[in-house]
Write an enzyme that holds these catalytic residues in place. Structure first.
Site, mmCIF file in Angstrom:
data_model
loop_
_atom_site.group_PDB
_atom_site.id
_atom_site.type_symbol
_atom_site.label_atom_id
_atom_site.label_comp_id
_atom_site.label_asym_id
_atom_site.label_seq_id
_atom_site.Cartn_x
_atom_site.Cartn_y
_atom_site.Cartn_z
ATOM 1 N N HIS A 48 15.376 1.372 4.765
ATOM 2 C CA HIS A 48 15.556 2.724 4.206
ATOM 3 C C HIS A 48 14.734 2.907 2.931
ATOM 4 C CE1 HIS A 48 17.568 6.439 3.149
ATOM 5 N NE2 HIS A 48 18.081 5.922 2.046
HETATM 6 C C1 HEM Z 1 19.039 2.553 -3.917
HETATM 7 C C2 HEM Z 1 18.134 2.805 -3.118
HETATM 8 C C3 HEM Z 1 17.968 4.033 -2.279
HETATM 9 C C4 HEM Z 1 16.878 4.848 -2.313
HETATM 10 C C5 HEM Z 1 15.633 4.669 -3.200
HETATM 11 C C6 HEM Z 1 17.100 5.897 -1.362
HETATM 12 C C7 HEM Z 1 16.216 6.936 -1.102
HETATM 13 C C8 HEM Z 1 16.444 7.999 -0.249
HETATM 14 C C9 HEM Z 1 15.542 9.113 -0.045
HETATM 15 C C10 HEM Z 1 14.209 9.282 -0.720
HETATM 16 C C11 HEM Z 1 16.098 9.951 0.864
HETATM 17 C C12 HEM Z 1 15.506 11.251 1.399
HETATM 18 C C13 HEM Z 1 14.679 11.009 2.630
HETATM 19 C C14 HEM Z 1 14.104 12.273 3.213
HETATM 20 O O1 HEM Z 1 14.681 13.323 3.062
HETATM 21 O O2 HEM Z 1 13.065 12.196 3.861
HETATM 22 C C15 HEM Z 1 17.374 9.380 1.241
HETATM 23 C C16 HEM Z 1 18.258 9.950 2.146
HETATM 24 C C17 HEM Z 1 19.433 9.336 2.558
HETATM 25 N N1 HEM Z 1 19.927 8.108 2.159
HETATM 26 FE FE1 HEM Z 1 19.126 6.921 0.718
HETATM 27 N N2 HEM Z 1 18.306 5.713 -0.750
HETATM 28 C C18 HEM Z 1 18.891 4.577 -1.286
HETATM 29 C C19 HEM Z 1 20.111 4.025 -0.924
HETATM 30 C C20 HEM Z 1 20.911 4.481 0.117
HETATM 31 C C21 HEM Z 1 22.100 3.816 0.615
HETATM 32 C C22 HEM Z 1 22.648 2.512 0.067
HETATM 33 C C23 HEM Z 1 22.577 4.572 1.647
HETATM 34 C C24 HEM Z 1 23.772 4.351 2.520
HETATM 35 C C25 HEM Z 1 24.561 3.353 2.473
HETATM 36 C C26 HEM Z 1 21.709 5.708 1.805
HETATM 37 C C27 HEM Z 1 21.884 6.713 2.749
HETATM 38 C C28 HEM Z 1 21.092 7.858 2.851
HETATM 39 C C29 HEM Z 1 21.368 8.984 3.726
HETATM 40 C C30 HEM Z 1 22.582 9.118 4.666
HETATM 41 C C31 HEM Z 1 20.340 9.920 3.515
HETATM 42 C C32 HEM Z 1 20.202 11.301 4.130
HETATM 43 C C33 HEM Z 1 19.479 11.261 5.419
HETATM 44 C C34 HEM Z 1 20.162 12.200 6.317
HETATM 45 O O3 HEM Z 1 19.898 13.403 6.222
HETATM 46 O O4 HEM Z 1 20.952 11.702 7.106
HETATM 47 N N3 HEM Z 1 20.713 5.627 0.865
HETATM 48 N N4 HEM Z 1 17.560 8.182 0.550
#
Ligand code: HEM
Length: 219
Positions: free
Chosen positions: A170
């Site tokens: 991710h």
């Molecule tokens: C700490 C580091 C993390 C970073 C740098 C990060 C970064 C991002 C970014 C940039 C997006 C947007 C992607 C897009 O719209 O194209 C996103 C969406 C998301 N992230 Fe993370 N994330 C992190 C940790 C996590 C963790 C630990 C989880 C779950 C346990 C998570 C779950 C999600 C979910 C569910 C979405 C939304 C995608 C959707 O619409 O279903 N993230 N994240």
């Protein structure tokens, strides 16, 4: 619609706060979990004020992660439903990795990789939570037998390893696809970004088909 003057709102403030609470919990759980996993990593407990504080905090942070992730499920389950063209996208994934998305079928709000992360965490976080409850000695130590607790430790560790691997994918994808991180920090993307990575979504937004994803003037 001029790309230099307009942006598309992709994540609301509530979406973003919920996401970053989830991310912080996950990182803290990974650090404290690894410290308990192997003596070589026990030095990480210093970040939590020592082994006892860390051991006491870890399960509570796990509870917060579950609640926080339930919030993400409520907000994002619909856009992560799997469709036929997700299979096509997966077959062409080598072009995505090569940063050459011209050969990939147009993508809606989320691509198959994002859906994979979403559903994997939707499975793994409850497994971590319930196996964690079984081994939460101070409250539930008497509730189950030692063999059950041993099985729970194994399940908890395997689920944690899987979740950490999914998390690495991710974060790598978030950094690889330029300007994705801004979507989750400031909430918006440019029409050019949407055209390149989520063309069907861009068309749907332009037609007003996504309630909260709207075109606005650049902040
Ligand atoms: C700490 C580091 C993390 C970073 C740098 C990060 C970064 C991002 C970014 C940039 C997006 C947007 C992607 C897009 O719209 O194209 C996103 C969406 C998301 N992230 Fe993370 N994330 C992190 C940790 C996590 C963790 C630990 C989880 C779950 C346990 C998570 C779950 C999600 C979910 C569910 C979405 C939304 C995608 C959707 O619409 O279903 N993230 N994240």
């Amino acid at each position: 619609m001029s790309s230099s003057k307009t942006v598309i709102i992709r994540y609301t403030k509530v979406n973003r706060i919920n996401h970053w609470i989830t991310a912080i919990c996950f990182v803290l759980l990974t650090l404290s979990g690894l410290a308990m996993f192997h003596p070589m990593l026990f030095w990480l407990s210093g970040l939590f004020g020592g082994g006892q504080w860390m051991r006491a905090a870890h399960p509570w942070i796990g509870c917060l992660l579950l609640l926080s992730y339930l919030g993400l499920i409520v907000q994002f389950w619909r856009e992560n439903l799997v469709h036929k063209n997700d299979v096509e996208w997966l077959k062409q994934m080598r072009f995505v990795v090569a940063n050459d998305e011209g050969h990939v079928p147009p993508v809606g709000r989320n691509n198959a990789g994002q859906k994979f992360v979403f559903w994997s965490m939707t499975l793994l976080i409850p497994v971590l939570f319930f196996s964690g409850l079984v081994i939460w000695e101070v409250y539930f130590g008497e509730a189950t037998s030692i063999p059950v607790q041993r099985a729970a430790v194994l399940i908890h560790s395997l689920a944690a390893i899987a979740a950490i691997l999914v998390w690495v994918v991710h974060v790598y994808a978030a950094i690889w696809v330029r300007d994705s991180v801004r979507a989750m920090t400031q909430g918006y993307v440019t029409p050019g970004w949407a055209w390149r990575h989520h063309r069907t979504w861009l068309r749907e937004v332009a037609n007003g088909e996504h309630g909260k994803d709207v075109i606005r003037k650049r902040p």
